[in-house]
Design an enzyme around this catalytic site. Structure first.
Site, PDB file in Angstrom:
ATOM      1  N   CYS A  29     -19.008 -23.710   3.474  1.00 20.79           N
ATOM      2  CA  CYS A  29     -18.926 -22.743   2.367  1.00 20.79           C
ATOM      3  C   CYS A  29     -20.245 -21.987   2.221  1.00 20.79           C
ATOM      4  CB  CYS A  29     -18.658 -23.432   1.039  1.00 20.79           C
ATOM      5  SG  CYS A  29     -17.399 -24.681   1.073  1.00 20.79           S
ATOM      6  N   ASP A  30     -21.358 -22.693   2.291  1.00 24.49           N
ATOM      7  CA  ASP A  30     -22.636 -22.123   1.856  1.00 24.49           C
ATOM      8  C   ASP A  30     -23.693 -21.981   2.952  1.00 24.49           C
ATOM      9  OD1 ASP A  30     -21.601 -22.045  -0.722  1.00 24.49           O
ATOM     10  OD2 ASP A  30     -22.264 -24.086  -1.156  1.00 24.49           O
ATOM     11  N   CYS A  60     -21.223 -28.377   0.614  1.00 22.84           N
ATOM     12  CA  CYS A  60     -20.286 -27.853   1.615  1.00 22.84           C
ATOM     13  C   CYS A  60     -20.994 -26.882   2.559  1.00 22.84           C
ATOM     14  CB  CYS A  60     -19.120 -27.157   0.929  1.00 22.84           C
ATOM     15  SG  CYS A  60     -17.996 -26.362   2.076  1.00 22.84           S
TER      16      CYS A  60
END
Ligand code: NAP
Length: 313
Positions: free
Chosen positions: A142-143, A139
């Site tokens: 997300c990261d 993701c």
């Protein structure tokens, strides 16, 4: 609810809160069926993890995935849908009302709309599982931020790989796309953007065979599938975008599915069990767009409404 043994009885229960689930909830709510949506683990579904969605009509400048999910939710709730932060763990579709067991209780549903989406596929290579969250990710939104001024590798050749790779260029010093073929599956517009981007590089006809690192990702073992040559490529991060697997485990042997585990639906979103509908990526191996999922969700709810109306005379 379920903790005291009493199941909540609803006319329409929606499993999943992505574009399909929340659109189904909107339509069922407007039909005054007071639907309950069980969010699943990811509120807003996969779309909520997308930084910008540029192809959902009505947003000429694009819209944040999480923001679009919140708007879907707000609109469904405005008409009376209830969104519960809960996840279904088991279903019994053998008799009506259908029985759905969740993390916190039990529901009985006169009709069920399944929109449980799909999860990212894994490479299944040594080191991958061990280093998830320590350099291995599925993701970018997300990261991506963790890779500021770092070297990142993307695996895959579809829209997700190039779109997410382009997103990570905001942070990373370089983004190298490793793809197992010469040609990309991604749309021409994304290919063009990726190839033009100064931070993006490409290693083609190659696969990753091992993730190397102790505490965190340090390098990848690569194999050129044309020549058989093996090399070690240093990187800080590995983002994997190689397609998805539908979340249909708990429906196995209860609903008809295709070979890949996608729930089979007809053009009315009806599954093989009367009163059970499926919408969005859980039933769609072809399009997987926010707009097509939302459309399937609306169709499923319209059909559920007709089914319940016909039954009540
Ligand atoms: P995808 O189109 O199925 O592409 C998966 C990619 O991963 C392919 O290039 C495939 O290689 C590669 N791959 C699969 N298994 C692999 C393995 N074991 N090792 C190495 N590589 C592997 O998946 P996606 O990119 O997630 O897209 C899914 C759907 O969502 C598509 O319909 C796409 O159009 C849509 N989508 C659209 C947008 C957008 O419109 N902006 C954004 C994201 C996704 P091969 O090509 O060799 O098979």
């Amino acid at each position: 609810m379920g903790s005291n043994g009493n199941a909540t009885h609803v006319k329409v229960l929606v499993l999943g809160s992505g574009p399909a689930g929340l659109s189904a909830a909107l339509y069922a709510a407007r039909a005054e069926l007071a639907p309950i949506v069980l969010t699943g683990i990811q509120l807003g579904g996969q779309a909520a993890l997308t930084y910008t969605i540029e192809n959902y009509p009505g947003f000429p400048e694009g819209v944040g995935g999480a923001q679009l999910g919140e708007l879907f939710q707000k609109q469904a709730e405005h008409f009376g849908a209830k969104v519960e932060f809960d996840t279904a763990s088991a279903v019994d579709l053998s008799t009506r009302p259908f029985k759905v067991t969740t993390d916190s209780g039990e529901y009985k549903a006169d009709s069920l709309i399944i929109s449980t989406g799909a999860d990212p596929n894994k490479l299944k290579i040594p080191g991958e599982q061990e280093l998830i969250g320590r350099g291995v990710s599925y993701c970018a939104t997300c990261d991506g931020w963790f890779f500021k001024d770092k070297k990142v590798v993307i695996v895959g050749g579809g829209d997700s790989a190039l779109e997410e790779g382009l997103f990570i260029t905001r942070y990373a010093s370089s983004v190298t796309v490793i793809h197992r073929r010469q040609e990309f599956r991604a749309s021409p517009i994304l290919q063009h953007r990726a190839k033009e981007h100064p931070k993006m590089n490409f290693i083609l006809n190659s696969i990753v065979t091992e993730v190397i690192g102790n505490e965190k990702v340090e390098a990848l073992r690569l194999k050129n599938i044309k020549t058989g040559d093996e090399t070690v490529f240093e990187t800080d991060g590995l983002f994997i975008f190689i397609g998805h697997t539908p979340n249909t485990e708990m429906f196995k042997s209860q609903l008809k599915m295709n070979d890949l585990g996608y729930i089979t639906v007809n053009d009315k979103m009806e599954t093989s069990v009367e009163g059970v509908y499926a919408a969005g990526e859980v039933a769609d191996p072809h399009f997987r767009q926010v707009i097509t999922s939302a459309g399937m969700g609306a169709a499923a709810a319209i059909q559920a409404t007709r089914f319940l109306e016909a039954e009540s005379g």
